[in-house]
Scaffold this active site. Structure first.
Site, PDB file in Angstrom:
ATOM      1  N   SER A  53       1.008  -1.307   0.102  1.00 43.30           N
ATOM      2  CA  SER A  53      -0.065   0.140  -0.190  1.00 43.30           C
ATOM      3  C   SER A  53       0.879   1.302   0.045  1.00 43.30           C
ATOM      4  CB  SER A  53      -0.881   0.033   1.354  1.00 43.30           C
ATOM      5  OG  SER A  53      -0.126  -0.014   2.537  1.00 43.30           O
ATOM      6  N   ASP A 338      -3.810   7.823   8.289  1.00 39.86           N
ATOM      7  CA  ASP A 338      -4.907   6.664   9.089  1.00 39.86           C
ATOM      8  C   ASP A 338      -4.033   6.557  10.312  1.00 39.86           C
ATOM      9  OD1 ASP A 338      -3.460   4.956   7.834  1.00 39.86           O
ATOM     10  OD2 ASP A 338      -5.101   4.481   6.534  1.00 39.86           O
ATOM     11  N   HIS A 341      -0.817   4.417   7.578  1.00 37.58           N
ATOM     12  CA  HIS A 341      -0.234   5.091   6.310  1.00 37.58           C
ATOM     13  C   HIS A 341       0.226   6.634   6.661  1.00 37.58           C
ATOM     14  CE1 HIS A 341      -2.852   1.741   5.099  1.00 37.58           C
ATOM     15  NE2 HIS A 341      -1.736   1.426   4.147  1.00 37.58           N
TER      16      HIS A 341
END
Length: 364
Positions: A53, A338, A341
């Site tokens: 990610s 978040d 991340h």
């Protein structure tokens, strides 16, 4: 803010050129025309991205997995405020590299149904959020393991050959920059969550196993024509808001940071072996040190909040649990978007700070 982004992107392009040519350049800001000239001078053809990610611009949008970020508030600070699948409020570090090359402002996912010839020529991402060096890690979340990402890379090579011919396609791959960024999920989504690997390996044995997997992946990349690689280490996992929350600590959890650092050391040893064995130009980005420094010295980077994310409470939300949540007023003051991340601002810092580390390793 725009001028700052342009300056950092230009600076990153300079170090990228230095990394590839293994010779010094004059530092400083350059305009977009000069960036293109640098790319041409050092024959930088495109950026090819593999990982999780941290570098997935939206490939997971096109596969059957719950691990997606294609909804608000993700992407709220991206172009036109739209979610793309990036697990951040805006762009990723690899997007800044793409812009620095002077061709595109954001790298597209290879699985995008509207992929353009321009994207094929100047770079795409095969990365898949929740993936890892361990195939099991990807399988647990039904995302693309690195073996599948490399399979898509083979398809990319076919498309590139159809577009420009075999000889030119081979040259483009040879002069491309491959970026690989993963490892976090192998620990947080696999070893510390599922019982399979802990029954097979001690933590140190598992780290060695992952490092060996990484070496084999680099070997495969080399066999497919990649000669230039930038590998990103794992971040300080103990500083993630989610880990702090789960461990009930207000400060970074040093136990997790220690094994992050230990794993990075093993990765660097394997990279040294890969350089010697395959004759590749390989750079290492110390994202652990970059984020740790930002957490410890936020004022240096214009940051304020280092202990929680911008989405929701900032302590547990990421992925689907962040969907539709309210956000902080100014994400550029936060290290984390978040509970896992980084923010676009932090990705800018990572891109900017990578300059010195790459210069040390590939120039000094």
């Amino acid at each position: 803010m725009v001028r700052t982004t342009e300056r950092k992107a230009a600076t990153l392009m300079q170090i990228l050129a230095m990394a590839l040519s293994v010779m010094p350049l004059i530092s400083g800001a350059v305009d977009s025309h000069q960036v293109k000239q640098l790319a041409a001078k050092f024959n930088v053809t495109c950026v090819l991205v593999f990982g999780d990610s941290s570098v997935d611009p939206g490939n997971n949008n096109y596969i059957a997995t719950p691990m997606k970020g294609n909804f608000l508030p993700y992407g709220k600070d991206f172009f036109r405020g739209r979610p793309t699948g990036r697990f951040s409020n805006g762009r990723l570090a690899t997007d800044f590299i793409a812009e620095a090359l002077g061709y595109i402002k954001a790298i597209r996912p290879f699985l995008n149904k509207r992929l353009r010839p321009l994207d094929i020529l100047h770079g795409v991402s095969f990365a898949s959020a929740a993936s890892g060096y361990d195939e099991l890690t990807a399988n647990l979340s039904n995302v693309l393991p690195l073996s599948k990402q490399l399979e898509y890379f083979r398809q990319y090579k076919i498309q590139l050959t159809q577009l420009v011919g075999a000889t030119k396609a081979e040259n483009i791959i040879k002069n491309a920059v491959a970026v690989m960024s993963m490892g976090t999920n192998d620990f947080l989504q696999n070893y510390y969550l599922e019982p399979i690997r802990p029954k097979q390996y001690t933590l140190e044995e598992y780290q060695n196993y992952l490092a060996s997997c990484m070496f084999e992946d680099v070997k495969t990349m080399h066999g497919l024509g990649i000669t230039r690689l930038v590998l990103v280490g794992v971040p300080p996992l103990g500083c993630m808001p989610l880990v702090r929350t789960l461990m009930n600590q207000e400060t970074c959890v040093e136990k997790y940071n220690n094994f992050s650092s230990s794993f990075n050391s093993k990765i660097k040893l394997k990279l040294a072996a890969a350089r010697e064995t395959f004759g590749m130009k390989i750079g290492y980005v110390d994202v652990y040190g970059i984020i740790r420094n930002a957490v410890n010295n936020p004022q240096k980077y214009g940051l304020i909040e280092t202990s929680k994310g911008c989405c929701g409470t900032g302590t547990i939300e990421y992925g689907d649990t962040c969907k539709g949540m309210s956000t902080c007023a100014d994400a550029s003051k936060y290290v984390f978007w978040d509970a896992v991340h980084p923010t676009e601002k932090m990705y800018e810092i990572i891109a900017d700070q990578a300059v010195d580390s790459l210069r040390e390793q590939l120039i000094g």
